[in-house]
Design a protein around this motif. Structure first.
Motif, PDB file in Angstrom:
ATOM      1  N   LEU A  29       6.675  -7.767   2.097  1.00  0.00           N
ATOM      2  CA  LEU A  29       6.566  -6.449   2.177  1.00  0.00           C
ATOM      3  C   LEU A  29       5.366  -5.883   1.699  1.00  0.00           C
ATOM      4  N   GLY A  30       4.794  -6.243   0.527  1.00  0.00           N
ATOM      5  CA  GLY A  30       3.519  -5.696   0.094  1.00  0.00           C
ATOM      6  C   GLY A  30       2.469  -5.841   1.234  1.00  0.00           C
TER       7      GLY A  30
ATOM      8  N   ILE B 102       2.777  -6.450   4.477  1.00  0.00           N
ATOM      9  CA  ILE B 102       2.871  -5.291   5.578  1.00  0.00           C
ATOM     10  C   ILE B 102       2.681  -4.009   5.304  1.00  0.00           C
ATOM     11  N   ILE B 103       2.817  -3.366   4.225  1.00  0.00           N
ATOM     12  CA  ILE B 103       2.436  -1.925   3.637  1.00  0.00           C
ATOM     13  C   ILE B 103       0.897  -1.967   3.705  1.00  0.00           C
ATOM     14  N   VAL B 104       0.394  -2.924   3.184  1.00  0.00           N
ATOM     15  CA  VAL B 104      -1.106  -3.004   3.021  1.00  0.00           C
ATOM     16  C   VAL B 104      -1.828  -3.288   4.521  1.00  0.00           C
TER      17      VAL B 104
ATOM     18  N   VAL C 163      -0.411  -1.964   7.172  1.00  0.00           N
ATOM     19  CA  VAL C 163      -0.204  -0.613   7.941  1.00  0.00           C
ATOM     20  C   VAL C 163      -1.092   0.495   7.377  1.00  0.00           C
ATOM     21  N   ALA C 164      -1.405   0.370   6.187  1.00  0.00           N
ATOM     22  CA  ALA C 164      -2.577   1.395   5.505  1.00  0.00           C
ATOM     23  C   ALA C 164      -3.658   1.151   6.048  1.00  0.00           C
TER      24      ALA C 164
END
Length: 102
Positions: free
Chosen positions: A11-12, A14-16, A18-19
């Motif tokens: 999840l981390g 994926i978030i990075v 996308v950012a």
């Protein structure tokens, strides 16, 4: 590692990801808008110089507000354009700046 820890790492990541992709998209959009603004500014400068040429008396090298006094070659050089003779019948005038080619 437990299943919960692996899920948090995924999840981390994926978030990075996308950012980072959003940052790239926002930066390229800003660069496009900045270049567009610079092009509009240069075109406004051309319009100002052409208007000065139109208002300048013929005795001083301008058009003197008379369409018969307009010399396209002189006006193009006055604006900073250079003539480029290609394989066409007419003469093309070009100006290249940091922002674009006119």
């Amino acid at each position: 590692m437990g299943l919960q820890q692996i899920l948090m790492v995924v999840l981390g990541v994926i978030i990075v990801g996308v950012a980072i992709s959003l940052g790239v998209v926002m930066f390229s959009g800003q660069a496009y808008r900045s270049n567009r603004t610079a092009l509009i500014s240069e075109i406004n400068d051309f319009a100002t110089l052409a208007f000065q040429y139109w208002k300048l008396p013929a005795s001083m090298g301008g058009a003197g507000q008379n369409p018969d006094n307009i010399d396209p070659a002189f006006l193009a050089s006055y604006l900073g354009f250079s003539d480029s003779y290609g394989k066409v019948v007419s003469i093309e005038y070009k100006l290249q700046s940091e922002n674009g080619t006119y």
